[in-house]
Design a protein around this motif. Structure first.
Motif, PDB file in Angstrom:
ATOM      1  N   VAL A 124       1.192  -1.329  -0.231  1.00  0.00           N
ATOM      2  CA  VAL A 124       0.502   0.517  -0.078  1.00  0.00           C
ATOM      3  C   VAL A 124       1.124   1.159  -0.116  1.00  0.00           C
ATOM      4  O   VAL A 124       0.822   2.443  -0.385  1.00  0.00           O
ATOM      5  N   CYS A 125       1.959   1.148   0.521  1.00  0.00           N
ATOM      6  CA  CYS A 125       2.049   2.478   0.918  1.00  0.00           C
ATOM      7  C   CYS A 125       4.155   2.628   0.865  1.00  0.00           C
ATOM      8  O   CYS A 125       4.145   3.527   0.797  1.00  0.00           O
ATOM      9  N   PHE A 126       4.265   1.140   0.119  1.00  0.00           N
ATOM     10  CA  PHE A 126       5.583   0.796  -0.520  1.00  0.00           C
ATOM     11  C   PHE A 126       7.053   1.319   1.025  1.00  0.00           C
ATOM     12  O   PHE A 126       8.292   1.480   0.102  1.00  0.00           O
TER      13      PHE A 126
ATOM     14  N   VAL B   9       2.050  -6.248   4.342  1.00  0.00           N
ATOM     15  CA  VAL B   9       1.370  -5.411   4.409  1.00  0.00           C
ATOM     16  C   VAL B   9       1.092  -4.298   5.309  1.00  0.00           C
ATOM     17  O   VAL B   9       0.893  -5.766   7.144  1.00  0.00           O
ATOM     18  N   HIS B  10       1.312  -3.585   5.450  1.00  0.00           N
ATOM     19  CA  HIS B  10       0.972  -2.920   7.094  1.00  0.00           C
ATOM     20  C   HIS B  10      -0.420  -3.157   6.753  1.00  0.00           C
ATOM     21  O   HIS B  10      -1.368  -2.705   6.951  1.00  0.00           O
ATOM     22  N   GLN B  11      -0.980  -3.270   8.562  1.00  0.00           N
ATOM     23  CA  GLN B  11      -1.601  -4.098   9.386  1.00  0.00           C
ATOM     24  C   GLN B  11      -2.877  -2.626   9.304  1.00  0.00           C
ATOM     25  O   GLN B  11      -3.864  -2.163   8.918  1.00  0.00           O
ATOM     26  N   ALA B  12      -2.068  -1.613   9.148  1.00  0.00           N
ATOM     27  CA  ALA B  12      -3.098  -0.490   9.490  1.00  0.00           C
ATOM     28  C   ALA B  12      -2.752   0.335   7.864  1.00  0.00           C
ATOM     29  O   ALA B  12      -4.448   1.114   7.582  1.00  0.00           O
ATOM     30  N   CYS B  13      -1.868   0.310   6.923  1.00  0.00           N
ATOM     31  CA  CYS B  13      -2.480   0.727   5.812  1.00  0.00           C
ATOM     32  C   CYS B  13      -3.465  -0.395   5.293  1.00  0.00           C
ATOM     33  O   CYS B  13      -4.384  -0.504   4.191  1.00  0.00           O
ATOM     34  N   LEU B  14      -3.495  -1.794   5.566  1.00  0.00           N
ATOM     35  CA  LEU B  14      -4.808  -2.403   4.643  1.00  0.00           C
ATOM     36  C   LEU B  14      -5.915  -1.818   5.477  1.00  0.00           C
ATOM     37  O   LEU B  14      -7.036  -2.034   5.180  1.00  0.00           O
TER      38      LEU B  14
HETATM   39 ZN   LIG Z   1       2.578   0.690   4.432  1.00  0.00          ZN
END
Ligand SMILES: [Zn+2]
Ligand SMILES: [Zn+2]
Length: 202
Positions: A7-9, A33-38
């Motif tokens: 998501v945020c790379f 993937v980051h938990q927060a980004c997902l």
């Molecule tokens: Zn992320």
């Protein structure tokens, strides 16, 4: 080799505290993937409809969405809701009332054992009429909760103040009795009882 968020790379290097998840069937570098980004990404996809299905854009695996932020109360309510739709409202209500009742009975029994001692409490309850126990024990937590919710000692003190003038007159008629001493005695007793209630509750 660093994980990188699709998501945020960002990689492990960029943010060492972020929580990572692997929510789908993707392999290789795109599986992390980051938990927060997902969460943010899913929120955007769902557009406020929290029951909408969301899938991974690459492997098309549907995300299993759980709500860890909602506390145990919501979980219990959700469980009750599912029970109601399955077992019918009356059966579910019966189960709810029954479990609340038995919790109250247990709490009452525990309170009795705490107040008079473990062994003495058991003795008393064994000798008592079972019907009396089934009605008496659940009223103990109810009374404790009411005692905590209602500021009844203020009410008693207000009443006492209202009538203390008359009592003053009484005490002057009957020498030796002091209404002031009585007043403080009552105030102490009331706050001690409240302390006991709070102590028993928590
Ligand atoms: Zn992320
Ligand atoms: Zn995937």
């Amino acid at each position: 080799l660093y994980r990188s968020c699709w998501v945020c790379f960002a990689t492990d290097e960029d943010d060492r505290t972020a929580e990572w998840v692997r929510p789908c069937r993707c392999r290789g570098s795109t599986k992390w993937v980051h938990q927060a980004c997902l969460q943010r990404w899913v929120d955007e996809k769902q557009r406020g409809n929290s029951t909408a299905r969301v899938a991974c854009p690459q492997c098309n695996a549907e995300y299993l969405i759980v709500f860890p932020k909602l506390g145990p109360v919501v979980y219990v309510l959700d469980l009750a809701d599912r029970l109601i739709s399955k077992a019918g409202p009356f059966a579910a209500a019966g189960i709810m009332v029954g479990s609340i009742y038995w919790t109250a009975v247990t709490y009452g029994a525990v309170t009795v054992m705490q107040v008079v001692g473990h062994k003495e409490g058991l003795d008393v309850m064994e000798r008592a009429d079972p019907l009396f126990l089934l009605i008496g024990l659940p009223t103990i937590p109810v009374m404790l909760i009411l005692g905590k919710m209602i500021r009844w000692e203020d009410y008693v003190l207000r009443l006492w103040r209202k009538y203390s003038n008359k009592l003053q007159i009484l005490s002057s008629i009957f020498p030796g009795g002091s209404s002031k001493t009585c007043y403080w005695g009552l105030a102490l007793a009331a706050s001690a009882w409240k302390c006991l209630c709070l102590h028993e509750l928590f």
